[in-house]
Scaffold this active site. Structure first.
Site, short mmCIF file in Angstrom:
data_model
loop_
_atom_site.label_atom_id
_atom_site.label_comp_id
_atom_site.label_asym_id
_atom_site.label_seq_id
_atom_site.Cartn_x
_atom_site.Cartn_y
_atom_site.Cartn_z
N LYS A 189 0.84 -1.21 0.00
CA LYS A 189 0.00 0.00 0.00
C LYS A 189 0.88 1.26 0.00
O LYS A 189 2.08 1.18 -0.14
CB LYS A 189 -0.97 -0.04 1.18
C1 PLP Z 1 -5.38 -4.40 1.44
C2 PLP Z 1 -6.83 -4.15 1.54
C3 PLP Z 1 -7.58 -4.44 2.68
C4 PLP Z 1 -7.02 -5.19 3.85
O1 PLP Z 1 -5.85 -4.64 4.33
P1 PLP Z 1 -4.99 -5.42 5.43
O2 PLP Z 1 -4.25 -4.30 6.09
O3 PLP Z 1 -4.08 -6.32 4.65
O4 PLP Z 1 -5.89 -6.15 6.32
C5 PLP Z 1 -8.91 -4.10 2.73
N1 PLP Z 1 -9.52 -3.51 1.66
C6 PLP Z 1 -8.84 -3.25 0.53
C7 PLP Z 1 -9.56 -2.60 -0.61
C8 PLP Z 1 -7.49 -3.59 0.42
O5 PLP Z 1 -6.84 -3.37 -0.72
#
Ligand code: PLP
Length: 388
Positions: A189
């Site tokens: 991210k």
């Molecule tokens: C990555 C992601 C999540 C979950 O994130 P984590 O921190 O890995 O639990 C939830 N929603 C979206 C759209 C994502 O891309």
């Protein structure tokens, strides 16, 4: 050497910040978690922030804080990561999906409005709607908020892709059009804490509920105590049922240090995206359309290949063969076997399914650099030529 679709960018300052926590008294439940919370809240212009161990946990406690439970329904976008939907099921609620806007790939406001009208007649209105800022591009939040006011649902923005982005010139996460926004700090991210997430809100009581939910439902605040027997030596009470969803100070130190480079990360992503747009313009594919209201955080750069350029699967495979680890974000959630076992069928969201057979995520991360990007562009050009 292969090129991933996304990866973290770690500096010496990040490493020093983590090491400093390792040498300190508190690895968890120390002061750095709240410093990270303050930093994100100030950046977003929102009042409260609750750090947790993942965005998945943030979605879960956000739903619980909004009272989602058995008998309720939650709606999210058909094209998203499964966590945006699973959170409803964790609470014993049911889940349903709204088709996407074929230009932004975000939840379509027209489809949402149609579906709400039908649900009102049928008495099946959702308690919470979870729009997802796919690829980092904000949804049409003003319109979704207006529908929320009309039909009486709450809104959680899944901003996992979107920290550092803007909607109508204001930071994503200020909750002007939602009850709660959540972020993910997974390494692919925009900024990372290893694993980690955060829920932000302007509502003090929602923030308080989420603080309790992330740590066993335990409070040590005297005003929360249900009873105060004078002889008690316990200085805390469990006043609800919660979880251990806490973020460590080690993670928070990394996240806090990364916050200093958030704007730089997003501008680098924009520069790389602009270069893709320019260099891919003559190929038989669609580059990501950007709504004028949005400044994307550009978590993902998704192209859609023209049918005459071949299937996205063939192009995806040829790219992988050449060491370009393109990806697909995402299969419609309801097409996963688990969701099909709940009764969802192929054909449920037509635009999401069209997207699924034509989308490809190209590598995009701050450290990609022009040279590696050039390799991606050339490889894609060759691969598409072969397929045509
Ligand atoms: C990555 C992601 C999540 C979950 O994130 P984590 O921190 O890995 O639990 C939830 N929603 C979206 C759209 C994502 O891309």
């Amino acid at each position: 050497m292969s090129i991933p679709y996304g990866r973290q960018e770690i500096s010496e300052a990040d490493i020093a910040a983590v090491v400093a926590v390792l040498r300190s008294d508190f690895l968890t439940q120390g002061p750095v978690v709240s410093q990270f919370e303050r930093s994100v809240a100030n950046y977003c212009g929102v009042q409260h922030a609750v750090a947790v161990n993942s965005a998945t946990s943030a979605l879960h406690i956000a739903c619980l804080a909004l009272g989602v439970g058995p008998g309720d329904c939650v709606w999210t976008s058909a094209i998203t990561f499964v966590a945006s939907a699973n959170c409803a099921l964790y609470c014993g609620a049911s889940i349903d999906f709204v088709d996407i806007d074929p230009r932004t790939y975000n939840m379509s406001v027209e489809r949402l409005a149609e579906k709400l009208k039908l649900a009102e007649t049928a008495g099946t209105l959702p308690k919470v709607v979870i729009p997802v800022h796919l690829c980092g591009q904000p949804c049409d939040m003003e319109a979704i908020h207006a529908l929320g006011a009309h039909y009486g649902f709450k809104i959680i923005e899944d901003a996992s892709h979107a920290i550092g982005g803007k909607y109508k010139d204001e930071p994503v996460g200020n909750c002007r059009y939602s009850d709660i926004s959540i972020f993910s700090f997974h390494p692919v991210k925009i900024i990372t804490s290893g694993e980690g997430g955060m829920a932000v809100t302007n509502d003090a009581s929602l923030a308080r509920s989420m603080q309790l939910l992330r740590s066993h439902g335990i409070s040590n605040a005297p005003e929360d105590m249900i009873s105060h027997p004078a002889q008690e030596i316990w200085n805390y009470q469990q006043i609800g049922l919660g979880f251990n969803y806490r973020m460590t100070d080690i993670q928070a130190a990394l996240g806090l240090s990364q916050m200093q480079r958030l704007d730089e990360f997003v501008s680098k992503r924009h520069a790389l995206a602009a270069r893709y747009n320019e260099r891919l313009a003559d190929l038989p594919l669609a580059t990501p359309w950007q709504h004028p209201d949005s400044y994307s955080a550009y978590h993902l750069y998704v192209i859609r290949v023209d049918q005459k350029a071949g299937s996205n699967k063939a192009i995806y495979q040829a790219l992988h063969q050449a060491g370009v680890l393109a990806n697909l974000h995402y299969i419609p959630v309801y097409r996963h076997p688990y969701y099909e076992s709940l009764g969802f069928k192929q054909g449920y969201c037509g635009d999401a399914e069209k997207y699924y057979i034509s989308a490809i995520t190209l590598p995009l991360f701050p450290g990609l650099g022009y040279e590696l990007q050039e390799k991606v562009i050339e490889t894609l050009g060759d691969v598409i030529q072969e397929e045509t």
